[in-house]
Design a protein around this motif. Structure first.
Motif, short mmCIF file in Angstrom:
data_model
loop_
_atom_site.label_atom_id
_atom_site.label_comp_id
_atom_site.label_asym_id
_atom_site.label_seq_id
_atom_site.Cartn_x
_atom_site.Cartn_y
_atom_site.Cartn_z
N GLU A 63 0.84 -1.19 0.00
CA GLU A 63 0.00 0.00 0.00
C GLU A 63 0.88 1.25 0.00
N PHE A 64 0.55 2.21 -0.87
CA PHE A 64 1.22 3.51 -0.86
C PHE A 64 0.64 4.36 0.26
N THR A 65 1.51 4.93 1.08
CA THR A 65 1.08 5.84 2.12
C THR A 65 1.28 7.30 1.72
N SER A 66 2.08 7.55 0.68
CA SER A 66 2.24 8.90 0.15
C SER A 66 2.96 8.81 -1.19
N GLY A 67 2.96 9.93 -1.91
CA GLY A 67 3.69 10.01 -3.17
C GLY A 67 2.82 10.40 -4.34
N THR A 68 3.43 11.04 -5.32
CA THR A 68 2.74 11.40 -6.56
C THR A 68 3.60 11.01 -7.75
N ILE A 69 2.97 10.99 -8.93
CA ILE A 69 3.68 10.68 -10.16
C ILE A 69 3.05 11.50 -11.28
N GLU A 70 3.88 11.96 -12.20
CA GLU A 70 3.37 12.63 -13.39
C GLU A 70 2.63 11.60 -14.24
N SER A 71 1.59 12.04 -14.93
CA SER A 71 0.73 11.11 -15.66
C SER A 71 1.47 10.45 -16.82
N SER A 72 0.92 9.32 -17.25
CA SER A 72 1.40 8.65 -18.45
C SER A 72 0.97 9.47 -19.68
N PRO A 73 1.79 9.57 -20.74
CA PRO A 73 3.02 8.79 -20.99
C PRO A 73 4.30 9.46 -20.50
N ASN A 74 4.19 10.52 -19.69
CA ASN A 74 5.41 11.17 -19.20
C ASN A 74 6.18 10.25 -18.26
N ASP A 75 5.52 9.78 -17.20
CA ASP A 75 6.11 8.83 -16.27
C ASP A 75 5.19 7.61 -16.18
N HIS A 76 5.79 6.45 -16.03
CA HIS A 76 5.03 5.21 -16.00
C HIS A 76 5.26 4.48 -14.69
N LEU A 77 4.19 3.90 -14.14
CA LEU A 77 4.28 3.03 -12.97
C LEU A 77 3.35 1.85 -13.20
N ARG A 78 3.90 0.63 -13.10
CA ARG A 78 3.10 -0.56 -13.32
C ARG A 78 3.39 -1.61 -12.25
N PHE A 79 2.36 -2.35 -11.87
CA PHE A 79 2.48 -3.46 -10.94
C PHE A 79 2.01 -4.74 -11.62
N TYR A 80 2.72 -5.84 -11.34
CA TYR A 80 2.39 -7.13 -11.93
C TYR A 80 2.28 -8.20 -10.84
N ASP A 84 7.83 -10.80 -13.03
CA ASP A 84 8.37 -9.94 -14.08
C ASP A 84 7.23 -9.26 -14.83
N ALA A 85 7.58 -8.48 -15.86
CA ALA A 85 6.61 -7.70 -16.62
C ALA A 85 5.77 -8.54 -17.58
N LEU A 86 6.02 -9.84 -17.64
CA LEU A 86 5.18 -10.74 -18.43
C LEU A 86 4.02 -11.30 -17.61
N SER A 87 4.00 -10.98 -16.32
CA SER A 87 2.95 -11.46 -15.42
C SER A 87 1.68 -10.63 -15.59
N PRO A 88 0.53 -11.09 -15.04
CA PRO A 88 -0.71 -10.32 -15.14
C PRO A 88 -0.56 -8.92 -14.56
N LEU A 89 -1.04 -7.93 -15.31
CA LEU A 89 -0.93 -6.53 -14.90
C LEU A 89 -1.98 -6.20 -13.85
N LEU A 90 -1.54 -5.62 -12.72
CA LEU A 90 -2.45 -5.21 -11.66
C LEU A 90 -2.82 -3.73 -11.75
N PHE A 91 -1.87 -2.90 -12.18
CA PHE A 91 -2.09 -1.46 -12.18
C PHE A 91 -1.16 -0.77 -13.16
N SER A 92 -1.68 0.26 -13.83
CA SER A 92 -0.86 1.14 -14.67
C SER A 92 -1.43 2.54 -14.55
N ASN A 93 -0.58 3.52 -14.23
CA ASN A 93 -1.09 4.88 -14.05
C ASN A 93 -1.60 5.43 -15.37
N GLY A 94 -2.58 6.32 -15.29
CA GLY A 94 -3.27 6.81 -16.48
C GLY A 94 -2.81 8.17 -16.95
N THR A 95 -3.66 8.81 -17.74
CA THR A 95 -3.32 10.08 -18.38
C THR A 95 -3.99 11.28 -17.72
#
Length: 236
Positions: A63-80, A84-95
Motif C-alpha cells: 500500500e502507498f502511504t504517500s507520493g505522486t507521479i506525473e501522468s502517463s506517458p510522461n512517467d510510467h508506474l506498473r504493478f504485476y 516480471d513484466a510478463l505477469s498479469p498486470l495489476l495497475f498502470s497509471n493513467g493520463t
C-alpha cells in the motif's frame, strides 16, 4: 538508491540497516506478517524495477502511504502479479490528471511475487525542486498475519459475488474522471467480455456472465486515471 525499511503500527519506529535494492533485484519477504515500509524518490530519466517474493509463497500486499507521479506517458508506474513484466498486470497509471496522487493505492499479488516497474522522462520528477512531495512511501507485508493492509485492497472498485455464476456486480469506489471500460480476460489473456461504462454512469454496474464458461478470469477496469484488475472465478 537506498531503501530504509522500518516496522510500522507499533507506535515505535525501528530503523534497520539500509538495504541497497537495484533494478531487477529480488527481495525475499519474511512470512511473519510484520509490515515494513520503504521509500523512493525517482529522478529524471529514471528506470527502475523491484521484485518482492514471499518466502512461504503467501500473497504479498503493498500500500502507498504517500507520493505522486506525473501522468502517463510522461512517467510510467506498473504493478504485476508475478516475478516480471510478463505477469498479469495489476495497475498502470493513467493520463488524467496531470499529476496523480498514489496515496491509498493498494495491491495484492496472489502469486507470492510482486513486480513494480517505473520509468520517467526528463521533467517533473521527485528529485526536482517543486516536486519534493512526490517521494513514494509504501508498506508491504505477507498476508499470513498482516494488519491493516488487506482491507484496502482493490480500492478502485469492488466486485461481487466472487465466485460468480450468472451476474457480476461492480461498484466504483470514487467518481470516474472520464469514460471507463471493463474487460474480462481468460487464463490465456484473451478478452472474452468487453463493455464501456459512461463517465456519468452509476456507481453500481451489473454485467451478464452467462456467456462465460466455468473457470478463472481476470477483470480489468480501465479509465483515464489508470488501470486496476482483480481475479474472478466463474462457477456453474
Amino acid at each position: 538508491m537506498r531503501i530504509y525499511p522500518h516496522f510500522l503500527f507499533t507506535g515505535i519506529t525501528l530503523l534497520a540497516a539500509p538495504t541497497a535494492l537495484h533494478a531487477q533485484d529480488t527481495l525475499l519477504l519474511p512470512c511473519n506478517g510484520a509490515p515494513v515500509g520503504n521509500t523512493y524518490c525517482y529522478t529524471d530519466n529514471d528506470e527502475h524495477a523491484w521484485h518482492w517474493q514471499s518466502e512461504c509463497g503467501a500473497p504479498i500486499m503493498l500500500e502507498f502511504t504517500s507520493g505522486t507521479i506525473e501522468s502517463s506517458p510522461n512517467d510510467h508506474l506498473r504493478f504485476y502479479d508475478g516475478p516480471d513484466a510478463l505477469s498479469p498486470l495489476l495497475f498502470s497509471n493513467g493520463t488524467n490528471p496531470a499529476t496523480q496522487d498514489l496515496t491509498g493505492l493498494s495491491f495484492m499479488a496472489s502469486s507470492g511475487d510482486l513486480y513494480m516497474q517505473m520509468t520517467s522522462n526528463a521533467t517533473n520528477c521527485c528529485a526536482t525542486d517543486g516536486f519534493r512531495d512526490a517521494s513514494w512511501q509504501w508498506v508491504w507485508s505477507v498476508s499470513s498475519g498482516s494488519v491493516g493492509i488487506a482491507e484496502k485492497q482493490a480500492a478502485t472498485f469492488t466486485m461481487y459475488p466472487n465466485p460468480a455464476t450468472s451476474e457480476l456486480h461492480l461498484e466504483l469506489a470514487s467518481p470516474m474522471q472520464g469514460p471507463a471500460e471493463i474487460r474480462i480476460l481468460d487464463v490465456t489473456g484473451r478478452v472474452v467480455y468487453q463493455q464501456h461504462i459512461a463517465s456519468n454512469g452509476a456507481a453500481l454496474n451489473t454485467f451478464d456472465l452467462h456467456g462465460l464458461q466455468r473457470g478463472h478470469y481476470r477483470v480489468v477496469l480501465t479509465s483515464p486515471s489508470g488501470l486496476m484488475s482483480q481475479q474472478l472465478q466463474v462457477m456453474r
